[in-house]
Design an enzyme around this catalytic site. Structure first.
Site, mmCIF file in Angstrom:
data_model
loop_
_atom_site.group_PDB
_atom_site.id
_atom_site.type_symbol
_atom_site.label_atom_id
_atom_site.label_comp_id
_atom_site.label_asym_id
_atom_site.label_seq_id
_atom_site.Cartn_x
_atom_site.Cartn_y
_atom_site.Cartn_z
ATOM 1 C CB CYS A 144 -0.946 0.003 1.198
ATOM 2 S SG CYS A 144 -0.104 -0.203 2.781
ATOM 3 C CG HIS A 156 -3.680 0.480 4.944
ATOM 4 N ND1 HIS A 156 -3.260 -0.340 3.914
ATOM 5 C CD2 HIS A 156 -4.745 1.161 4.463
ATOM 6 C CE1 HIS A 156 -4.047 -0.146 2.858
ATOM 7 N NE2 HIS A 156 -4.949 0.761 3.173
#
Length: 996
Positions: A454, A827
């Site tokens: 990510c 994330h």
């Protein structure tokens, strides 16, 4: 006597009168009686019991039979013979024939009087055969319950040997066809009692003959795994599983999951139907069997089955939390389904619309069961927030619903996620991406996460949304001797023109991978961005210059060619320049060095230093008049770069503090004019430094981006171990160092240095401070005096004569957010919008494109939220508030685009000219063909997947009305109590829906 009894029973006398007469007849029957009279009375009582149209008649028949069986055993045994029983079982009795409902009750009643008779064994043998035949005929739940009652009371009649195994299997098939036709609560409770009697018989048999358990379970699995077009088997089968000893579970599950004869479709059908069993209110250990089978499938890597079943069933399981009677089992299954489904957010996101309503309902119930469920549900939700961050717009209503509930600590969350994952090998699930049928409604395309990538996806999307950079990359011609830039061009082209909802950046990842990164682990997106831009820059320097490509395609004028002669694309788009000056505090000698940069790394000021509002940037005691000796000759200062650029005002705060208004060095005795303010609409006639100062205001106890830039540009004292070696003094001396921006990049990249090393824990920790982000940023750029005069004469930008600075305006275009508390975990996702120049049809008189208005840039340009494969519409409000709602989600990397101005006019003109001449970038033939072929392939894949999934899940147990548990049909008046969990589901209709 039989005639008298029949006349009394058939008479119209009141029942109390009849009862007295019948009592006399029964008392007379206890006396010795001839055989013929006994037969007549037995025939009459049999007739009354089997064909009586009222309960009263049947009760009289029962009493007479019991009297004769007790007082006339020989005659009763002779009457109750094998031939008579066979006729009853096969042909029924009287006019009703096989439709007679009381044959089995009659036989059970009579058996107690012949147990010791010589004919008993013959009767038992007959019944062992006949009950098996009866079960094979699939009797109703009521008849099946009567058979079970008969065999439970008289186990001698249970089939033996091979017939016993067949009997168990056929009994399970009967249960599989049980249906409750009534919706009345009394009828439903009667149905449940009947099912319990039948499954209780199986339990009795299994206890005495354990060898029959596994064949019975095999038959059960055959039923629930059947894919034939037929009515789904009854949830009553759940009552069978509860009696299987748990010690057999491991072996049974292992055999099932390793049986090659069981197809994936059959296995998916079976587990899907088992999950429906959470609706069964009286089952025990059903949730344990469901979870065990799910774990067994994960152990043999049947991920396709797990994914399909989870996505099709999780909402129904969730809806059962409304009902206390099945809540515990449903919650166990839900927890495993969610905590194991860690490769994608799909399963959790299916529940988001329903969570607030369920939480409200459980709070209203106010029971121990509801309170426990709320706490477990909140823990589960926070685990999902932790695992699937980056959806603030979706999560806000859920967060609001559970805000008053306990929040688990991170260790607990990691423990739950770690022990329930399908596999510890992340690459084993790499091919199971979220199911996306079509492009996002935004028209944008997502990027597939290839295993903690990510950090790359968010950077790629931010670069892609930098439209000037994207167009330049897409305009590159073939054979540009830049392999990494070519791969980026292909990736951008697919993001622009692909029909897929998300594409895989695998090829670009392998090409741009920093060699020190560990595969499969989270990395720092800022570190990756720096490495990527450096690679692209160095590659172009060693290859063919980009300006030659632009020249060959006639995209650049000769005037611009010289300006860009020695600049790579990265330098033109992201390159800026900064002057670092160091002044020796002993001899006042100044050394300076100009450096290029592609991003500014902004540190957070120490907690004891307030850089906003009315406080000074540096404490007086660290850098003040008492530490700086005045020069012997004041005339030395007249030509020095440290002369005061703006006189302090009487109203200035902290007049005795060091002034950082100039973002340079402070002369001894000068007063400070600290940076403050957040007004980005400052008149251009003001001093650019004042403009910057005014936009730096932030609320008390919070930071803003201008605060951090101010701290970055403020003077730094070099002393003690950090003393500066002055060449003029030829020794280490105290000094001051300051940085000044001399050239603003087209795209300004700001990295907020949130990760710092904690010497106490020997780990990198994250600074979670909320930083307010201005949508418009005005920076002071140092220019030569002659440039300042020229700018002022032409009325361009925000320069003031003699100040040495001009204002450059930037518009926010991307924000990369890090969710988590460590750089090694968490994330990344990003907010982005496309900021472009507004160019009128007619060329402006001064040759400089007119910029879009603040209003247009602030409100009319659409924001998007990019989170791996998911792309959604968003807003600047969401960007601004994300940390307020989710404290671990903090802005990390910011992209600003420079508005047209003097310093950037050449580049803007070149980009504008390219846009007018060519419109959208024209891709070369090979790239267009590759995209076209992939789009065709995607359509073929969609068709194939649609066919496969239709065949794969068409036979999945249908639950078309599951949502009515959470969202009642307005026309269903009978279910008015259905949402009242305290009542166990409320009205009879909702109870029926629960069970069936």
């Amino acid at each position: 006597m039989d005639k008298i009894l029949e006349a009394v029973v058939m008479s119209s006398y009141p029942n109390n009168v009849k009862q007295g007469l019948v009592r006399r007849v029964i008392e007379a029957a206890k006396q010795p009686m001839d055989s013929e009279q006994c037969w007549s009375m037995l025939e009459l009582s049999t007739k009354l019991y089997l064909t009586g149209d009222t309960k009263y008649k049947r009760e009289i028949g029962k009493e007479v039979l019991e009297v004769y069986g007790h007082y006339h055993p020989e005659e009763f045994e002779e009457f109750f013979n094998v031939r008579f029983l066979l006729s009853l079982l096969q042909e029924g009795y009287g006019p009703l024939g096989k439709r007679s409902h009381y044959v089995l009750d009659y036989i059970q009643l009579g058996l107690q009087f012949v147990l010791e008779s010589p004919s008993a064994n013959s009767i038992f043998s007959l019944l062992r055969i006949e009950v098996l035949r009866k079960v094979c005929e699939r009797p109703s739940p009521k008849q099946c319950a009567k058979i079970s009652k008969l065999l439970t009371q008289h186990p001698q009649c249970i089939p033996t040997g091979k017939h016993q195994l067949l009997f168990c299997q056929q009994l399970i098939r009967c249960i599989g066809q049980f249906q409750c036709v009534s919706e009345g609560e009394e009828e439903i409770m009667e149905f449940l009692e009947q099912v319990n009697k039948v499954s209780g018989l199986l339990q009795r048999i299994w206890r005495t003959q354990t060898s029959s358990i596994l064949p019975s379970l095999k038959e059960l699995f055959t039923i629930i795994s059947s894919t034939e077009e037929q009515e789904a088997p009854s949830n009553a089968l759940a009552s069978v599983v509860q009696f299987v000893p748990l010690e057999l579970m491991d072996g049974v599950i292992r055999n099932l999951t390793n049986d090659d004869s069981i197809t994936d479709v059959q296995m998916m059908m079976a587990i899907g139907r088992m999950i429906d069993w959470v609706s069964w209110p009286l089952g025990k250990n059903i949730d344990k069997w469901i979870i065990a089978l799910l774990k067994g499938l994960a152990a043999v890597k049947k991920f396709s089955i797990l994914i399909e079943v989870t996505l099709s069933k999780i909402e129904k399981v969730f809806s059962k939390l409304l009902y206390p009677i099945v809540r515990e089992g449903a919650l166990s299954v839900l927890q495993y389904m969610l905590l194991s489904f860690q490769h994608s957010h799909e399963a959790f996101h299916l529940l988001l619309p329903h969570i607030p309503r369920l939480v409200a309902s459980l709070k209203k119930e106010d029971s121990n069961s509801a309170t426990s469920a709320l706490e477990q549900l909140a823990e589960l939700i926070h685990c999902m927030f932790f695992r699937f961050s980056g959806f603030p717009d979706l999560y806000e209503p859920v967060l609001e619903a559970v805000k008053a509930l306990p929040i688990p600590n991170e260790d607990r969350i990691k423990h739950l996620l770690g022990q329930n994952a399908w596999t510890s090998q992340k690459n084993e699930l790499a091919s199971f991406y979220p199911r996306l049928a079509s492009k996002s409604e935004t028209g944008k395309i997502g990027l597939i996460n290839l295993g903690n990538t990510c950090y790359m996806n968010s950077i790629i999307q931010s670069l892609f949304m930098a439209s000037d950079f994207r167009h330049s990359v897409l305009n590159l011609t073939e054979g540009n001797s830049q392999p990494l830039m070519t791969k980026l061009q292909w990736l951008f082209a697919f993001l622009e023109h692909s029909q897929r909802p998300a594409i895989s950046p695998e090829s670009f990842l392998s090409a741009s991978w920093p060699p020190w990164f560990t595969p499969g682990t989270q990395q720092d997106c800022s570190e990756y961005l720096k490495y990527l831009l450096d690679r692209l820059h160095e590659e172009e320097k060693t290859g063919k210059r980009i300006y030659q490509k632009l020249k060959e395609s006639s995209l650049m004028s000769q005037a611009v060619e010289h300006h860009c002669l020695n600049k790579t694309l990265i330098e033109k788009m992201f390159g800026g320049k900064m002057m670092t000056k160091i002044r020796c505090l002993n001899c006042l000698n100044v050394s300076s060095r100009e450096e290029a940069f592609t991003d500014l790394s902004l540190a957070f000021p120490p907690s004891d230093r307030n850089v906003s509002g009315g406080a000074s940037i540096l404490p007086v005691d660290k850098i003040g008049p008492q530490f700086i000796e005045p020069p012997e000759n004041a005339g030395q200062l007249m030509d020095s770069p440290w002369i005061q650029r703006k006189a302090p005002m009487a109203s200035d705060h902290a007049a005795s503090s060091v002034s950082v208004e100039t973002l340079g060095f402070q002369e001894p005795g000068e007063a400070a004019n600290p940076i403050g303010g957040n007004d980005v609409g400052v008149d251009a006639a003001k001093d650019p430094l004042s403009t910057f100062r005014e936009q730096a205001y932030a609320p008390k106890d919070s930071r803003s981006v201008p605060d951090l830039i101010n701290y970055f540009l403020s003077p730094e004292r070099l002393t003690a171990e950090n003393k500066y070696h002055c060449e003029k003094c030829a020794s280490l001396q105290d000094a001051e160092k300051v940085a000044e921006l001399t050239e603003g990049p087209h795209y300004l990249i700001l990295t907020l240095l949130r990760f710092s090393f904690d010497p106490r824990t020997m780990k990198r920790k994250k600074i979670l401070d909320n930083v307010s982000i201005p949508v418009v940023l005005k920076l002071p750029i140092l220019v030569a005096p002659e440039e300042t005069e020229e700018v002022c004469q032409h009325g361009k930008d925000g320069a003031v004569p003699g100040s040495g600075f001009m204002t450059v305006v930037y518009d926010l275009c991307s924000v990369v957010v890090h969710s988590g508390i460590s750089s090694e975990s968490g994330h990344y996702y990003c907010y982005s919008r496309e900021c472009t120049d507004t160019i009128p049809h007619g060329q402006p008189r001064d040759g400089v494109p007119k910029p879009a208005s603040d209003k247009q840039l602030d409100f009319e340009i659409q924001w998007y939220l990019f989170n791996d494969t998911r792309v959604s519409f968003s807003s600047f409000e969401s960007v601004s508030n994300v940390t307020s709602f989710f404290p671990k989600d903090t802005a990390y990397v910011l992209f600003y685009r420079q508005r047209p101005g003097r310093q950037s006019c050449l580049l803007h003109e070149a980009l504008a000219e390219a846009g007018r001449l060519h419109g959208e970038p024209s891709l070369h033939k090979d790239l267009m063909e590759a995209i076209s072929k992939d789009n065709i392939l995607f359509l073929q894949e969609q068709e194939k997947e649609a066919r496969n999934r239709a065949a794969y899940i068409s036979a999945l147990p249908k639950s078309p009305l599951w949502w009515r548990d959470l969202d009642r049909d307005k026309d269903d008046d009978s279910s008015s109590g259905g949402c009242s969990p305290a009542a166990g589901g409320g009205g009879s209709s909702s109870f029926h829906g629960l069970v069936f």
